[in-house]
Design a protein around this motif. Structure first.
Motif, PDB file in Angstrom:
ATOM      1  N   LEU A   1       0.827  -1.214   0.000  1.00  0.00           N
ATOM      2  CA  LEU A   1       0.000   0.000   0.000  1.00  0.00           C
ATOM      3  C   LEU A   1       0.853   1.253   0.000  1.00  0.00           C
ATOM      4  CD1 LEU A   1      -2.861  -0.896   2.477  1.00  0.00           C
ATOM      5  CD2 LEU A   1      -2.981  -0.694   0.006  1.00  0.00           C
ATOM      6  N   THR A   2       1.907   1.256   0.837  1.00  0.00           N
ATOM      7  CA  THR A   2       2.728   2.468   0.879  1.00  0.00           C
ATOM      8  C   THR A   2       3.487   2.645  -0.433  1.00  0.00           C
ATOM      9  OG1 THR A   2       4.338   1.119   2.054  1.00  0.00           O
ATOM     10  CG2 THR A   2       3.068   2.668   3.375  1.00  0.00           C
ATOM     11  N   GLY A   3       3.589   1.550  -1.196  1.00  0.00           N
ATOM     12  CA  GLY A   3       4.311   1.643  -2.462  1.00  0.00           C
ATOM     13  C   GLY A   3       3.466   2.155  -3.619  1.00  0.00           C
ATOM     14  N   ILE A   4       2.129   2.241  -3.418  1.00  0.00           N
ATOM     15  CA  ILE A   4       1.269   2.724  -4.511  1.00  0.00           C
ATOM     16  C   ILE A   4       1.467   4.240  -4.653  1.00  0.00           C
ATOM     17  CG2 ILE A   4      -1.093   2.964  -5.352  1.00  0.00           C
ATOM     18  CD1 ILE A   4      -1.829   0.497  -3.760  1.00  0.00           C
ATOM     19  N   PRO A   5       1.807   4.711  -5.847  1.00  0.00           N
ATOM     20  CA  PRO A   5       2.082   6.141  -6.018  1.00  0.00           C
ATOM     21  C   PRO A   5       0.886   7.002  -5.624  1.00  0.00           C
ATOM     22  CG  PRO A   5       2.623   4.897  -8.011  1.00  0.00           C
ATOM     23  CD  PRO A   5       1.925   3.957  -7.093  1.00  0.00           C
ATOM     24  N   ARG A   6       1.166   8.071  -4.859  1.00  0.00           N
ATOM     25  CA  ARG A   6       0.113   8.983  -4.402  1.00  0.00           C
ATOM     26  C   ARG A   6      -0.655   9.605  -5.564  1.00  0.00           C
ATOM     27  NH1 ARG A   6      -2.350   8.427  -0.500  1.00  0.00           N
ATOM     28  NH2 ARG A   6      -1.217   6.635   0.232  1.00  0.00           N
ATOM     29  N   ASP A   7       0.087   9.927  -6.637  1.00  0.00           N
ATOM     30  CA  ASP A   7      -0.562  10.698  -7.711  1.00  0.00           C
ATOM     31  C   ASP A   7      -1.676   9.913  -8.390  1.00  0.00           C
ATOM     32  OD1 ASP A   7       1.625   9.205  -8.245  1.00  0.00           O
ATOM     33  OD2 ASP A   7       2.285  10.309 -10.005  1.00  0.00           O
TER      34      ASP A   7
ATOM     35  N   TYR B   1      -4.000   8.294  -6.800  1.00  0.00           N
ATOM     36  CA  TYR B   1      -5.212   8.666  -6.063  1.00  0.00           C
ATOM     37  C   TYR B   1      -5.606  10.101  -6.366  1.00  0.00           C
ATOM     38  CZ  TYR B   1      -4.638   4.388  -3.427  1.00  0.00           C
ATOM     39  OH  TYR B   1      -4.520   3.075  -3.074  1.00  0.00           O
ATOM     40  N   GLU B   2      -4.587  10.996  -6.443  1.00  0.00           N
ATOM     41  CA  GLU B   2      -4.886  12.402  -6.723  1.00  0.00           C
ATOM     42  C   GLU B   2      -5.588  12.516  -8.077  1.00  0.00           C
ATOM     43  OE1 GLU B   2      -1.122  14.334  -6.231  1.00  0.00           O
ATOM     44  OE2 GLU B   2      -1.143  13.810  -4.100  1.00  0.00           O
ATOM     45  N   ALA B   3      -5.026  11.814  -9.057  1.00  0.00           N
ATOM     46  CA  ALA B   3      -5.637  11.865 -10.388  1.00  0.00           C
ATOM     47  C   ALA B   3      -7.064  11.355 -10.324  1.00  0.00           C
ATOM     48  CB  ALA B   3      -4.821  11.018 -11.364  1.00  0.00           C
ATOM     49  N   ALA B   4      -7.276  10.272  -9.564  1.00  0.00           N
ATOM     50  CA  ALA B   4      -8.611   9.685  -9.468  1.00  0.00           C
ATOM     51  C   ALA B   4      -9.591  10.659  -8.829  1.00  0.00           C
ATOM     52  CB  ALA B   4      -8.550   8.384  -8.678  1.00  0.00           C
TER      53      ALA B   4
ATOM     54  N   ILE C   1      -8.211   1.119  -7.752  1.00  0.00           N
ATOM     55  CA  ILE C   1      -6.752   1.293  -7.639  1.00  0.00           C
ATOM     56  C   ILE C   1      -6.158   0.339  -6.607  1.00  0.00           C
ATOM     57  CG2 ILE C   1      -4.879   2.895  -7.138  1.00  0.00           C
ATOM     58  CD1 ILE C   1      -6.783   5.166  -7.906  1.00  0.00           C
ATOM     59  N   THR C   2      -6.608   0.471  -5.351  1.00  0.00           N
ATOM     60  CA  THR C   2      -5.960  -0.264  -4.262  1.00  0.00           C
ATOM     61  C   THR C   2      -6.027  -1.772  -4.478  1.00  0.00           C
ATOM     62  OG1 THR C   2      -6.802   1.496  -2.858  1.00  0.00           O
ATOM     63  CG2 THR C   2      -5.800  -0.391  -1.770  1.00  0.00           C
ATOM     64  N   LEU C   3      -7.257  -2.278  -4.649  1.00  0.00           N
ATOM     65  CA  LEU C   3      -7.429  -3.724  -4.718  1.00  0.00           C
ATOM     66  C   LEU C   3      -6.653  -4.358  -5.881  1.00  0.00           C
ATOM     67  CD1 LEU C   3      -8.805  -5.824  -3.003  1.00  0.00           C
ATOM     68  CD2 LEU C   3     -10.742  -5.763  -4.557  1.00  0.00           C
ATOM     69  N   PRO C   4      -6.775  -3.812  -7.104  1.00  0.00           N
ATOM     70  CA  PRO C   4      -5.998  -4.428  -8.206  1.00  0.00           C
ATOM     71  C   PRO C   4      -4.494  -4.408  -7.944  1.00  0.00           C
ATOM     72  CG  PRO C   4      -7.615  -2.891  -9.071  1.00  0.00           C
ATOM     73  CD  PRO C   4      -7.635  -2.733  -7.591  1.00  0.00           C
TER      74      PRO C   4
END
Lengths: 433, 279
Positions: A310-316, A318-321, A335-338
């Motif tokens: 989770l901490t490795g998923i790029p923040r941007d 989520y921002e874009a979403a 995003i998270t689950l896939p």
């Protein structure tokens, strides 16, 4: 093809080292010739008798003469020796093939008027190319004796009648029976029923135990990593505890906590008026208890793993979403689950294989109980592996245990091979020789 | 207050309730077993979460009535030598598979991947017979060999992956400078792969403390017992009359191993995360 290569090759087929001698590699040729001579004199008669023993499995049973026991053939030892003899023979054949190829290659060099390596050259060559094999030898020997020989032995046992009470060496002989055990497993009603019932529960167990730990681990990883939760480190350290305590101790603790008569859980339930639950005594509850205990033991592993993802998923992302107008739920499912599933899929499949064979939990928690009197030496919570254990160490039904272990073997091999073939780390592995 | 604000507070309240409940569930069994070990009685039945009076008598009984000290030393010895042997085997194998290209490499890698999926005791009848033939049954050496052998596939795969990550130019430069394979390994590869080697060493050290089944298979006589066997025997009976003694023993095993493990899990998550990122 030139004259020298053909002759050298043919000579070394005739006897190891002759081709090398023909190529004037005197020392190398002598060493090889001596090696073959030694093998023929020292080991070959023994090898042949061992292989013969493997075929016949002995013909003299133990007998009594004047009240004294005369030892007969021990079929099982003969089988083990036979396997080892075949391996030694195989190694010798490999050496033989190397010898022929070497003679042929050196002969070819001579045909092409190239220089023939001196003994010193060959030795240097060997130490350069052979170093890696030297490194691998210890592991190879261990794997050979602790894995390959036992596996071969296990497979062979499945085709014999090695079992209590009538075919147990040294008192009596063991014979080859072909596919009879496999046929029996599906045709003898009590065996077939036991196998089907246990296999079904094993699959349910492996699936549910993996799914519950994965799902709960995911939920807590998401909660703890959510922005607005305070004391992240505190929660994480507490939740990791069940994973950190040695597994067999936690399982034994749980066995006592869920004890139907004296355990604290039933004491509390009784005191608040719900009444005692037969946690380990009734089939359904015993199976539920297994899954609950496994959940307690296993969810921290997935939680820790998925926190990392989770901490490795790029923040941007989520921002874009959120700019696109996706709400929290959409962000989670899109995003998270896939991302988490993609990163942890191999671990989940491994987890499934691990739980499929999670003998420790079942054996230490319920011992396979409650007993099922329609089963062949098994209980309601027995998984295939714990049934195997009972068949072997408690009932001496080695032949049926071997059949079951071949089935487990095939199943697990398919799962793990499939798993690793699709990981990129294996595909990208440069396999250049 | 707006509706959505109320809803958010309620959701957060339930989340914290969930966290607290889970925390209690996570801690309770551990707390319970610690408290049980301080209970004056012996049986599971009379054990309470808050003891009537605290006593350390069960810790003393472990050493006086049982051979707890001997089991501890046995396990420590087995764990230590398993660690050393497994480490050496794993390093050799991983180094060979990572740094050399040779005939049979692909096959060895494939074999390791498949073999690591099997629990050691699927082959136990044969291992039992082989140990018996070699006179290693009921010896610690036999058990150490079995453990170390079982550690090779998984451990080598892990360490090989780590070695692969070290830029090839480093060992190659050393080779050009005339360094031998041994020097390259001790001076270049070893310092760079220290974390993963620590991980492999410690996980092999911990494994014998946890294993019941192989120990039970190989060790027969009472003076060779390991902790796992000893503790299991205390609670496997129907009446659980040695329950508080088991609790004391469990605490004495769990405390050091848990501390080691918490230290270890950082490496583990890091290593698995790195492995996962490569997949």
């Amino acid at each position: 093809m030139g004259r020298h290569s053909k002759r050298a090759g043919a000579l070394s087929i005739l006897f190891m080292g002759l081709g090398q001698l023909y190529n004037r590699q005197i020392i190398k040729g002598c060493i090889l010739a001596v090696a073959e001579a030694l093998y023929i004199i020292m080991l070959l008669p023994y090898t042949l008798s061992c292989i013969k023993g493997l075929v016949t499995l002995g013909d003299t049973p133990q007998r009594m003469v004047n009240g004294k026991i005369i030892q007969g053939d021990h079929s099982i030892f003969m089988m083990v020796y036979g396997i080892i003899a075949i391996i030694v023979l195989f190694l010798f054949v490999v050496l033989y093939i190397i010898n022929v190829r070497d003679a042929f290659k050196v002969g070819k060099n001579r045909d092409e008027k190239k220089k023939v390596n001196s003994y010193k050259d060959s030795l240097r060559n060997l130490s350069e190319k052979g170093f890696v094999y030297l490194l691998l030898t210890p592991a190879g020997v261990f794997t050979l004796f602790l894995t390959v020989v036992p596996l071969a032995f296990g497979v062979m046992i499945a085709f014999t009648n090695y079992s209590s009470p009538n075919h147990l060496p040294p008192r009596s002989l063991v014979d080859w029976v072909g596919f009879q055990n496999f046929i029996n497993l599906f045709q003898i009603p009590s065996l077939g029923k036991t196998f089907a019932g246990i296999a079904r529960w094993t699959l349910i167990w492996a699936f549910l135990s993996t799914f519950t730990t994965f799902f709960v681990g995911l939920v807590f990883a998401v909660i703890i990593n959510a922005n607005k939760i305070v004391l992240k480190k505190f929660w994480r350290s507490i939740f990791i505890l069940p994973w950190a305590v040695p597994g067999f101790i936690s399982i034994l603790i749980m066995r006592n906590m869920f004890n139907g008569q004296f355990g604290p859980i039933n004491k509390y339930l009784t005191s608040i008026g719900i009444g005692a639950v037969p946690w380990l005594a009734e089939p359904f509850w015993a199976q539920t208890t297994c899954i609950l205990v496994n959940l307690w033991l296993g969810f921290p592993y997935y939680m820790a793993m998925m926190s990392g993802v989770l901490t490795g998923i790029p923040r941007d992302l989520y921002e874009a979403a959120s700019i696109e107008g996706a709400n929290a739920r959409q962000q989670f499912f899109q995003i998270t689950l896939p991302m988490v599933l993609f990163a942890t899929a191999p671990l989940v499949i491994n987890g499934f294989a691990y739980n499929f064979n999670n003998f420790t939990l079942i054996y230490l928690l319920t011992n396979g109980n409650p007993a099922n009197n329609q089963y062949f030496y098994a209980g309601h919570t027995d998984i295939l592996l714990s049934w195997l254990y009972k068949l072997t160490l408690e009932q001496n039904q080695y032949h049926m245990a071997a059949v079951v272990s071949i089935i487990i073997f095939v199943f697990i091999t398919i799962i793990s091979a499939f798993n690793y073939m699709r990981t990129r780390s294996f595909k990208e592995e440069d396999m250049v020789q | 207050m707006s509706f959505s604000k109320v809803r958010r507070i309620i959701v957060r309240f339930f989340i914290y309730v969930l966290l607290v409940c889970t925390a209690v569930t996570s801690i309770y069994p551990i707390l319970w077993i610690m408290m049980s070990s301080f209970n004056p009685g012996t049986a599971l039945y009379s054990t309470t979460l808050i003891p009537e009076r605290f006593t350390l008598v069960h810790y003393r009984e472990l050493f006086l009535e049982k051979d707890f000290g001997l089991w501890y030393i046995n396990t420590l010895k087995i764990a230590f030598f398993t660690m050393i042997l497994a480490l050496v085997l794993v390093i050799f194998t991983a180094y060979a598979l990572s740094q050399f290209r040779f005939r049979g490499r692909r096959m060895s890698l494939m074999a390791m991947l498949i073999l690591q999926a099997f629990p050691g005791f699927m082959t136990m009848i044969a291992i039992y017979l082989l140990l018996l033939q070699m006179g290693l049954l009921d010896t610690h050496l036999g058990l150490i060999l079995v453990y170390a052998g079982g550690a090779i596939p998984g451990g080598s795969w892990l360490v090989k992956g780590y070695f692969d990550g070290i830029p090839r130019s480093l060992p190659e430069a050393a080779k050009i400078d005339g360094a031998s394979n041994a020097t390259i390994f001790t001076k270049v590869m070893m310092p760079m792969s220290f974390p993963i080697l620590t991980f492999v060493a410690l996980s092999n050290f911990i494994a014998p403390w946890m294993d019941y089944i192989l120990a039970r298979l190989v060790l027969r006589s009472a003076d060779k017992k390991t902790l796992a066997i000893g503790l299991y025997e205390m609670v496997s009976g129907r009446m659980n009359t040695e329950f508080t003694m088991f609790a004391a023993g469990a605490v004495m095993v769990a405390v050091p191993i848990t501390i080691l493990f918490i230290f270890l899990q950082r490496f583990m998550i890091q290593g698995l995360a790195e492995g996962a990122s490569k997949m």
